[in-house]
Design an enzyme around this catalytic site. Structure first.
Site, PDB file in Angstrom:
ATOM      1  N   GLN A  45       0.835  -1.195   0.000  1.00 56.74           N
ATOM      2  CA  GLN A  45       0.000   0.000   0.000  1.00 56.74           C
ATOM      3  C   GLN A  45       0.872   1.248   0.000  1.00 56.74           C
ATOM      4  O   GLN A  45       1.627   1.498   0.930  1.00 56.74           O
ATOM      5  CB  GLN A  45      -0.917   0.008   1.226  1.00 56.74           C
ATOM      6  N   ASP A  76      -5.806  -1.074  -8.975  1.00 52.77           N
ATOM      7  CA  ASP A  76      -6.780  -0.402  -8.095  1.00 52.77           C
ATOM      8  C   ASP A  76      -6.340   1.029  -7.772  1.00 52.77           C
ATOM      9  O   ASP A  76      -6.458   1.477  -6.628  1.00 52.77           O
ATOM     10  CB  ASP A  76      -6.932  -1.165  -6.776  1.00 52.77           C
ATOM     11  N   ARG A 108     -12.856  -2.893 -11.504  1.00 54.97           N
ATOM     12  CA  ARG A 108     -13.252  -4.188 -10.963  1.00 54.97           C
ATOM     13  C   ARG A 108     -14.221  -3.955  -9.805  1.00 54.97           C
ATOM     14  O   ARG A 108     -14.264  -2.881  -9.200  1.00 54.97           O
ATOM     15  CB  ARG A 108     -12.042  -4.976 -10.513  1.00 54.97           C
TER      16      ARG A 108
END
Length: 348
Positions: free
Chosen positions: A160, A204, A264
């Site tokens: 992250q 993402d 997604r």
């Protein structure tokens, strides 16, 4: 104090001047190469009602040399707009606008000239962020924001590396740039507007549950070699039919290296819409992915409208992907989707 709507009523055709921005090589920070470019925000300055400006200059020619120090100087419970003018330079610091300090206009000298840079990976997306906006009524103009943590290993603490976390209502970014390799923009919650911004990432890299309009944004895809799974531009996590959140992209372009999905499903009612956007061949033919969502696809709202370019062919799109009609797309095509006519200082 006057209402937010009365402060920001401005005709939609007005726009601010950005000289030469379209020709800038915005895929890199390029501070030294772009130092002669002049970028200003006269309409934002004109329509944000304040005469108070705090100057930040890393060479000492302002009240502060640190962006965070300037924010810290604003009193708790601030109720009047304050301009923080961040002059050209690379500011290596983590920056937070806390919940208690709304009404901040953070103004850079252009996304090729003013940069906020940090390097951090974490198991916690919010903790890793270079820039966190937790206060309502914040406007940011002309700043590059980067998390330069090296690409880590998927599904580990090194995965992250958020550049920007937006966790408040009525937040707008104009001509900014967001850089990371993974989870670049955490558009967590609230109504947000991104105008002519540059967003770079791999997997993402625009995610959360914000109700956000991306107008004429430039999205650059980086091929991620850590996993065989194709990346996705969006991972929107709307969870119910009544929830108003969703990511809407109007105009702009998507290009880059490798292959990705437009989005997604990260929630059972995930909503993302791309309308009149140039899609390069980096978009895979399926367009959309269920990925970790194991439930039904009947409530997903993954839509497209009159996109163009080699990645816009819809003949092999996922079965649940929606090709929207004029009537279906109309509620999403303007700032009315985010009630922007009541709070944005400028829009197109």
């Amino acid at each position: 104090m006057a209402s937010s709507s009365s402060l920001f009523i401005i005709k939609p055709f007005l726009c601010f001047i950005v000289l030469f921005l379209a020709s800038c090589p915005s895929y890199v920070l390029g501070i030294s190469e772009l130092k002669d470019i002049v970028i200003d925000s006269p309409l934002l300055t004109k329509n944000i009602p304040t005469n108070r400006t705090i100057k930040v200059d890393d060479e000492g020619n302002g009240e502060f040399t640190s962006i965070q120090a300037a924010i810290d100087s604003i009193p708790e419970g601030n109720s009047q707009w304050v301009i923080i003018h961040v002059r050209k330079g690379v500011y290596r610091e983590k920056v937070t606008i806390p919940k208690s300090k709304p009404y901040i206009f953070l103004r850079g000298n252009g996304r090729g000239r003013t940069a906020m840079v940090w390097s951090e990976s974490s198991v916690d997306n919010i903790e890793s962020a270079t820039f966190k906006v937790e206060a309502h009524n914040v406007v940011v103009f002309g700043i590059s924001i980067k998390n330069e943590a090296p690409t880590g290993v998927a599904y580990t603490s090194q995965n992250q590396s958020v550049a920007v976390f937006v966790g408040a209502d009525k937040v707008a970014f104009y001509h900014c740039a967001f850089y990371s390799t993974h989870n670049t923009l955490f558009d967590y919650k609230g109504r947000h507007y991104y105008d002519e911004c540059y967003i770079q990432g791999s997997i993402d890299f625009i995610f959360g549950r914000g109700r956000s309009l991306f107008h004429k944004c430039e999205i650059f895809v980086i091929d991620d070699k850590r996993t065989a799974i194709k990346g996705s531009i969006t991972a929107q996590s709307r969870e119910s039919e009544s929830e108003k959140s969703g990511f809407v992209f109007v105009k702009g372009k998507i290009y880059g290296i490798g292959a990705v999905y437009l989005g997604r499903a990260k929630g059972s009612h995930s909503r993302a819409i791309f309308a009149r956007v140039y899609l390069s061949a980096t978009i895979v033919p399926e367009g959309w992915a269920r990925w970790s969502h194991a439930g039904s696809t009947e409530n997903l709202y993954h839509g497209e409208y009159k996109n163009f370019g080699p990645g816009a062919n819809t003949t092999k799109r996922a079965s649940w992907a929606k090709q929207l009609t004029d009537q279906e797309v109309e509620p999403f095509m303007s700032v009315e989707y985010i009630d922007g006519q009541d709070w944005l200082p400028a829009w197109l």
